[in-house]
Every structure is written in C-alpha cells, then in structure tokens.
Design an enzyme around this catalytic site. Structure first.
Site, PDB file in Angstrom:
ATOM      1  N   CYS A   1       0.804  -1.221   0.000  1.00 43.95           N
ATOM      2  CA  CYS A   1       0.000   0.000   0.000  1.00 43.95           C
ATOM      3  C   CYS A   1       0.834   1.266   0.000  1.00 43.95           C
ATOM      4  O   CYS A   1       1.952   1.296   0.486  1.00 43.95           O
ATOM      5  CB  CYS A   1      -0.879   0.090   1.244  1.00 43.95           C
ATOM      6  SG  CYS A   1      -1.839  -1.344   1.559  1.00 43.95           S
TER       7      CYS A   1
ATOM      8  N   GLY B   1       1.505  -0.042  -4.888  1.00 41.74           N
ATOM      9  CA  GLY B   1       0.242  -0.754  -5.017  1.00 41.74           C
ATOM     10  C   GLY B   1      -0.372  -0.457  -6.365  1.00 41.74           C
ATOM     11  O   GLY B   1      -0.728   0.685  -6.637  1.00 41.74           O
TER      12      GLY B   1
ATOM     13  N   TYR C   1      14.483  -2.174  -1.337  1.00 40.65           N
ATOM     14  CA  TYR C   1      13.678  -2.408  -2.532  1.00 40.65           C
ATOM     15  C   TYR C   1      12.384  -1.619  -2.620  1.00 40.65           C
ATOM     16  O   TYR C   1      12.041  -1.091  -3.676  1.00 40.65           O
ATOM     17  CB  TYR C   1      13.357  -3.918  -2.627  1.00 40.65           C
ATOM     18  CG  TYR C   1      12.415  -4.271  -3.757  1.00 40.65           C
ATOM     19  CD1 TYR C   1      12.791  -4.058  -5.078  1.00 40.65           C
ATOM     20  CD2 TYR C   1      11.155  -4.803  -3.501  1.00 40.65           C
ATOM     21  CE1 TYR C   1      11.921  -4.378  -6.123  1.00 40.65           C
ATOM     22  CE2 TYR C   1      10.292  -5.121  -4.529  1.00 40.65           C
ATOM     23  CZ  TYR C   1      10.679  -4.910  -5.841  1.00 40.65           C
ATOM     24  OH  TYR C   1       9.835  -5.214  -6.856  1.00 40.65           O
TER      25      TYR C   1
END
Ligand code: SF4
Length: 495
Positions: free
Chosen positions: A21, A47, A262
């Site tokens: 999210c 997301g 990442y």
C-alpha cells in the site's frame, strides 16, 4: 520454454516481495483530491491493483474507488471535480492474496457516532483475525475482508466520546504495522505504529498539511518535506493547526529495513537517508564482501540498478545495461500464434546480446524470492553468449515471510527457506552466488547492527519479528496458517 503461462510476459519484478500500500492525505487545500491523485501517482509502485480517494467538503464526504492504476482511475476532470472539498485522503492497493474485489479498495468509509470516518492504511495487523473474530461474536457486521476494517469497528465500539480518544482506544488493541491517514469532520489524523514499521512523512504546501508514505509524493505535489511522522506519534490537523499526540509508551522503533533495499522509490528520502545512496552503498559493500573477476556489472532492471552502480564503482568493473527493459508491454500479451509465444520471454526484458557475447557477467539484483526469475535471467545471459554468469544479491537471503504489509509467498516457497547458498546457486545455475550479509546491510545504511536488540525490522532475513504474531502462532507453518485464515474467513492480506 521459460514461461509456464504462455500469455504471461516474463517480468523479473513479478518474482519480488511487493509493498502492499501507499497512502496520501492533504488538509486545507483547494482541489484537495487533485493533489491526492498526483500523490498517489507518485506512489503507484506501492500498489498497482486498485486506488481510491475520499474527500470532505465541510458538509459531505465524497469517494471514488476503482480497480486499476491511478492514471486510469483519476484522469478525468469530472471524477476529480466530484471529489469536492479542501481535505482528502487516498490509497493505492496491491494484493495477490486474499480477496481482491472492490469492497476491499481503500479508503474505507463508515458513518460513526462521531460522524463520517474515512481511513487509508499502509501495513498489516498481526492480530486482525483474532480481533475480527471477537468483534463478529459481539455483533459487528463486516463489509470487507480487510484487516483495516477492524480499526473502524474498534473506533465505533469505543466507550470514549471524543474521536481522538476513541482512536487511541482502538490503536491500543491492535498489534502489527500501521501507517494511517484518517479523514473526519473534526480533522485529519495521521499516525504510525509504535515501532514505526511502515513509513509516513509530513510536508507543507503553503498552509496545507500533507501526509504521504514517501517523500517522492511530496515532491510531485510541490510540498516541502517537514519531517517523518515519528513511530508511535499521532498528528491531528484541523483549522486550529497541527497537534502531536504520543498515546503509546515509548519503545525502540523497528522500521522496515527492506524499504531501503527495494520497496521505496530511489528518489525518496527515508529516515533522513537518500534511498538511492543507500542502495549504491549496499552494492559497494556487496562488492567488498563478495568480489568476483568479471568484464561487466549488469543490473537486473529496474530495481537492481542503484546497487549495480555501487558494485561497479567499488570494484572498478564497468557498469553496462546488459538487459534492456521495454516500457511498452503490460504483464500479459496475447500472442498471434502458438509459435510466437516463446518470444513473450523477451518482450519485456531482453539480453543485450552484442554486449554480453563472450563476456563474464556479474548480475546484481535486490533479492531472490522463489528463485525462478533468477534462473531465467541466468539462462538469458548464457543464451546471449556470456561465458560466466555470477549473481550478487543486495539483501541477505529472504528466508521468512512478512506479516507487516508486504506480499510474501508462504515460507515453504521462499528459496532461502529451503536451501543453503550453494544449493541456491545450483538451482539458479549461476557460476557463483553471494548475498550481502545482514551486518553489511546495516553498515551500508551507516549503522552498526545490534544483533541482540535490532534497531530495525529485519525479520524476513532473521526471523526476529518485532511484534507478537497472534494470528500466526509459533509452531504453525505459514502454509498451515494461511490455510486456517482462508478457512475461517478470507482476510485480505492488507490493503
Ligand atoms: Fe520489512 Fe521484512 Fe520486516 Fe516485513 S519482515 S517489515 S519486509 S523487514
């Protein structure tokens, strides 16, 4: 044949852990929803499956939620104009587990005794199932299968009168990770769990207050970065200004280390550190820890690029783009004939054969999840004529699942949970394979790791989870646990 599904485009990013999210909120701005749409666009990497905006015009709430990318959902003036008001929150969602329907798309909204209540959540509660079970037994009727809805029911049932007290009451019952932006008639609330597992930053545009998962979203809307929302802090904003509240006992924060490896965009600044610089440092550290003789350092695009630059600069081995990514194909593509399907492997990522042929290659990637992608990339290099293919990974072996808002395969499917490094090397068919050490990762971030009391969440590498895992009791394998979750009720693994 490298693909199992002939219609699926080979995409190295597909075999990655995925942040689930991104959130954004703005209080006190003309056309607040237009700012939110821009902010969500900058957070699209957090997301990609659905997005939503909820606004408040001083009297009424307005909401638009849809499956798909932000650009497709909020590119029309009539959609933005209908989201009237000077305050708005938004959410991007990614989920491959649990239910993926519109009812789980955020912001979630409910009418409570205190008035309208819109909520956008980044993170995942590790006791949501247990709380939901209790709430359902006490008569709560859930509209979604999202853990975020638990917040709404806890706030609704609180015995306190004031909204902020109700919210504090609710937050004290949950465990796990949450960075929230909440929109109510009384004001906007932004808060972060006591451990600060997921990020949340605060900025200003003129007199308007902005909250976002990452600084890149502030940049895009022209906001000035003010500061991080601190772990355990709740910030309440209304016409009277911003007020910081500290409702929790102070604990040692444990922000997610993988944000730096990442998840976050490289042009973001997280906890005062440039994500890009940290990733280059990781590559340099990796080069010192696991040197190799080679002709070129080649990143696995796009996520491996900064670490590959760092590896190249430290080792002196030239950096080259040995894999070229097409930006014009989606995840699937219908081939005109069965014969053409094999080419789908090369539609998104193709080896730069003229460069690779006859050369010793060091591939740099950020992580290995299932290992199937690494195998394909190594094969691609060999097919292009590489004489040696060495793999260097900019994170320690990912051997444990995440329960804090990151989409991870069950533990049994993680390559590092099943194999040691040499077995992994054989599996991906590389000439050598090395991962940065956990101490080296902290070092690349300019920190000395405190192994006895880690200053970050690094549980997917170490298994040292920073919270109790009520929904995931010790002894139950993740597979058994996931099955139990699906059997009791299909709780979406966060929005
Ligand atoms: Fe981040 Fe891993 Fe911790 Fe999840 S388990 S919050 S991905 S460090």
């Amino acid at each position: 044949m490298l693909t199992t599904n002939p219609f699926e485009i080979f995409d190295p990013e597909a075999d990655k852990l995925h942040e689930e999210c991104g959130v954004f909120g703005i209080w006190g701005a003309d056309k607040a929803s237009a700012h939110v749409a821009l902010g969500l666009h900058a957070l699209q990497h957090r997301g990609q499956e659905a997005s939503g905006i909820t606004s408040f015009d001083g009297k009424h709430f307005h909401s638009h939620r849809a499956m798909g990318h932000v650009a497709g959902n909020f590119d029309r003036d009539d959609v933005i104009n209908a989201l009237a008001g000077s305050a708005a929150i938004g959410h991007n969602r990614y989920s491959t587990t649990g239910e993926n329907g519109l009812r789980n798309v955020q912001p979630l909204f409910a009418e409570l005794a205190t008035g309208g209540f819109g909520i956008a959540h980044n993170g995942n509660l590790s006791n949501a199932m247990a709380l939901r079970d209790q709430l359902v037994k006490r008569g709560s009727i859930f509209q979604s299968t999202s853990d975020t809805e638990v917040f709404i029911h806890l706030v609704a049932r609180s015995s306190h009168d004031a909204l902020v007290d109700r919210l504090i009451d609710a937050l004290k019952q949950v465990e796990g990770a949450y960075s929230l932006v909440i929109l109510t008639p009384q004001g906007m609330v932004a808060c972060r769990d006591p451990l600060g597992i997921r990020p949340l930053v605060m900025g200003m545009i003129g007199d308007s207050t902005v909250f976002a998962s990452e600084t890149v979203a502030l940049d895009v809307v022209g906001a000035t970065f003010l500061r991080d929302v601190e772990p355990g802090e709740m910030i309440f904003v209304n016409e009277a200004g911003a007020k910081s509240i500290r409702p929790f006992a102070s604990v040692r924060p444990r922000p997610c280390i993988f944000e730096h490896v990442y998840f976050s965009r490289p042009d973001s600044v997280a906890e005062g550190k440039s994500v890009y610089e940290v990733r280059k440092n990781i590559g340099a550290q990796l080069s010192r820890e696991a040197p190799v003789k080679a002709d070129y350092v080649v990143p696995v695009p796009d996520s491996g690029v900064p670490a590959a630059i760092g590896f190249s600069q430290e080792s002196g081995i030239p950096f080259e783009l040995g894999i070229i990514r097409s930006h014009y194909v989606g995840r699937t593509f219908i081939q005109p004939s069965a014969e053409g399907r094999g080419n789908s492997v090369k539609m998104k990522h193709n080896a730069n054969s003229a460069l690779i042929k006859g050369k010793r290659i060091v591939l740099v990637d950020d992580s290995i999840v299932r290992g199937t992608t690494s195998l394909k990339i190594v094969q691609m290099m060999r097919d292009a004529g590489a004489t040696e293919v060495h793999m260097r990974i900019a994170s320690p072996p990912t051997a444990h699942s995440c329960f804090y808002g990151v989409d991870t395969p069950v533990r049994e499917k993680l390559l590092a949970a099943r194999m040691d490094v040499e077995a992994m090397r054989q599996f991906i068919q590389a000439d050598s394979l090395a991962f940065i050490t956990i101490d080296g990762l902290y070092q690349a971030m300019g920190e000395a790791r405190n192994a006895a009391a880690p200053q970050r969440c690094d549980a997917c590498f170490t298994g040292a989870y920073p919270t109790t895992l009520t929904d995931h009791p010790a002894g139950a394998s993740d597979v058994a646990q996931e099955q139990a979750m699906e059997d009791s009720f299909p709780l979406a693994a966060n929005l």
